[in-house]
Design an enzyme around this catalytic site. Structure first.
Site, PDB file in Angstrom:
ATOM      1  N   GLU A   1      -6.116   7.409  -0.711  1.00 47.75           N
ATOM      2  CA  GLU A   1      -6.051   6.163   0.054  1.00 47.75           C
ATOM      3  C   GLU A   1      -6.694   5.013  -0.712  1.00 47.75           C
ATOM      4  O   GLU A   1      -6.178   3.891  -0.716  1.00 47.75           O
ATOM      5  CB  GLU A   1      -6.727   6.336   1.422  1.00 47.75           C
ATOM      6  CG  GLU A   1      -5.943   7.186   2.405  1.00 47.75           C
ATOM      7  CD  GLU A   1      -4.547   6.644   2.672  1.00 47.75           C
ATOM      8  OE1 GLU A   1      -4.388   5.415   2.805  1.00 47.75           O
ATOM      9  OE2 GLU A   1      -3.613   7.453   2.721  1.00 47.75           O
TER      10      GLU A   1
ATOM     11  N   HIS B   1       0.841  -1.203   0.000  1.00 44.66           N
ATOM     12  CA  HIS B   1       0.000   0.000   0.000  1.00 44.66           C
ATOM     13  C   HIS B   1       0.873   1.249   0.000  1.00 44.66           C
ATOM     14  O   HIS B   1       0.627   2.194  -0.769  1.00 44.66           O
ATOM     15  CB  HIS B   1      -0.913  -0.023   1.233  1.00 44.66           C
ATOM     16  CG  HIS B   1      -1.621   1.272   1.494  1.00 44.66           C
ATOM     17  ND1 HIS B   1      -2.939   1.489   1.147  1.00 44.66           N
ATOM     18  CD2 HIS B   1      -1.193   2.424   2.092  1.00 44.66           C
ATOM     19  CE1 HIS B   1      -3.291   2.712   1.510  1.00 44.66           C
ATOM     20  NE2 HIS B   1      -2.245   3.301   2.075  1.00 44.66           N
ATOM     21  N   GLU B   2       1.888   1.274   0.863  1.00 44.61           N
ATOM     22  CA  GLU B   2       2.765   2.450   0.922  1.00 44.61           C
ATOM     23  C   GLU B   2       3.552   2.621  -0.370  1.00 44.61           C
ATOM     24  O   GLU B   2       3.762   3.746  -0.834  1.00 44.61           O
ATOM     25  CB  GLU B   2       3.707   2.339   2.122  1.00 44.61           C
ATOM     26  CG  GLU B   2       3.017   2.256   3.475  1.00 44.61           C
ATOM     27  CD  GLU B   2       2.025   3.389   3.704  1.00 44.61           C
ATOM     28  OE1 GLU B   2       2.178   4.467   3.083  1.00 44.61           O
ATOM     29  OE2 GLU B   2       1.079   3.209   4.490  1.00 44.61           O
TER      30      GLU B   2
ATOM     31  N   HIS C   1       1.433   4.363  -2.814  1.00 43.78           N
ATOM     32  CA  HIS C   1       1.498   5.829  -2.695  1.00 43.78           C
ATOM     33  C   HIS C   1       2.698   6.364  -3.468  1.00 43.78           C
ATOM     34  O   HIS C   1       2.608   7.391  -4.143  1.00 43.78           O
ATOM     35  CB  HIS C   1       1.621   6.229  -1.229  1.00 43.78           C
ATOM     36  CG  HIS C   1       0.316   6.296  -0.494  1.00 43.78           C
ATOM     37  ND1 HIS C   1      -0.763   7.011  -0.950  1.00 43.78           N
ATOM     38  CD2 HIS C   1      -0.070   5.733   0.682  1.00 43.78           C
ATOM     39  CE1 HIS C   1      -1.767   6.897  -0.083  1.00 43.78           C
ATOM     40  NE2 HIS C   1      -1.372   6.123   0.912  1.00 43.78           N
TER      41      HIS C   1
END
Length: 307
Positions: free
Chosen positions: A199, A130-131, A134
């Site tokens: 997100e 997930h990071e 980003h």
């Protein structure tokens, strides 16, 4: 769709800035405010990673100090087609993680010891993917642009308090005061909306990179509950940092409301479940995401041997 929505929200911020400048009529003051705000955010853009990591007391780790964790991030970065980011661990019981850096070549990812102790390997992989999502989506750049425009709006409103409105245009004083009070508040709402939009995009990217949407969904459920119970001193002292994390870092601030930094966790989990079905995934098998990580493996993830 999320990219289009982000573009529209950025356009709304820009229109808000121009509208405030028109209402106040102070073109000179507007230019000064824009230059100062741009300068402040340019400094933040080049130094954001150092500022954020120092704020959290993060320590950089490598294959020698945290072989499992760093190796996992390296594997995920390769799958994402990204350069290897710097990897940090934060000594905090609050379970959370974030990414920072101005671009993929200067990125860093960080996780707390609370997160590493709470999740198993598949779930940690989902979080770090997930990071990296980003990073791949260049969300730090988007948020810097947002902060620049929103900062300019706030500064212009402050200038308006001192310089007033353009009397040559016969502006209404009540309208001017209302604009100075409402514009910064509206800018904050748009900032939060952009944060929530990014997100969802990072969740999708994280599921694609890790290949295990349900592991990320499981991690979100655990982290949301854990973050609600364990306070985050950094976010409490600096509420602006709350948008950094994978789950809300401030108690009672989650839930898709206008004032929340993150989408509702239940909605995020539902979206990941739908994605798992589309990917043809099956429920987690024993020995995978449903089985707690061993003490030996957890020790490798946490150089301090906690948990």
């Amino acid at each position: 769709m999320s990219g289009f929505r982000t573009t529209m929200l950025l356009a709304a911020l820009t229109a808000l800035f121009m509208g405030l400048g028109y209402t106040l009529g102070g073109s000179g003051g507007a230019m000064i405010a824009l230059v100062v705000a741009a300068g402040m955010n340019l400094f933040t853009y080049w130094n954001a990673d150092k500022i954020v990591l120092s704020m959290h007391g993060a320590r950089e780790v490598d294959e020698q100090s945290a072989p499992d964790f760093v190796g996992l991030v390296r594997q995920l970065a390769m799958r994402a087609g990204l350069p290897m980011p710097r990897v940090y661990i934060i000594d905090s019981p609050h379970p959370n993680a974030f990414a920072t850096g101005r671009n993929p070549q200067n990125a860093a990812v960080a996780a707390t010891t609370g997160l590493l102790a709470m999740l198993n390997r598949d779930e940690i992989a989902g979080v770090m993917a997930h990071e990296l999502g980003h990073v791949r989506n260049r969300d730090t750049l988007v948020m810097t642009m947002t902060a620049t425009i929103a900062g300019a709006i706030s500064m212009l409103a402050n200038f308006g308090m001192f310089f007033g409105h353009d009397r040559e245009r016969g502006g209404n004083m009540l309208a001017t005061i209302a604009a100075m009070l409402i514009a910064p508040f509206a800018a904050m709402i748009v900032q939060l909306a952009i944060s929530r939009t990014r997100e969802y995009g990072a969740d999708r990217a994280g599921a694609e990179i890790s290949g295990k949407p349900r592991a990320l969904a499981s991690a979100l459920a655990k982290l949301a509950q854990g973050a609600e119970r364990v306070p985050n001193p950094v976010a409490e002292a600096n509420p602006a940092a709350a948008a950094l994390y994978i789950v809300p870092a401030l108690s009672g601030r989650g839930g898709d409301s206008l004032f929340s930094t993150h989408p509702d966790t239940g909605n995020r989990i539902a979206a990941l479940e739908e994605m798992a079905v589309r990917m043809g995934g099956q429920p987690a098998m024993p020995g995978s995401a449903s089985v707690p990580v061993s003490r030996k493996r957890r020790s490798a993830l946490d150089p301090l041997g906690r948990g």
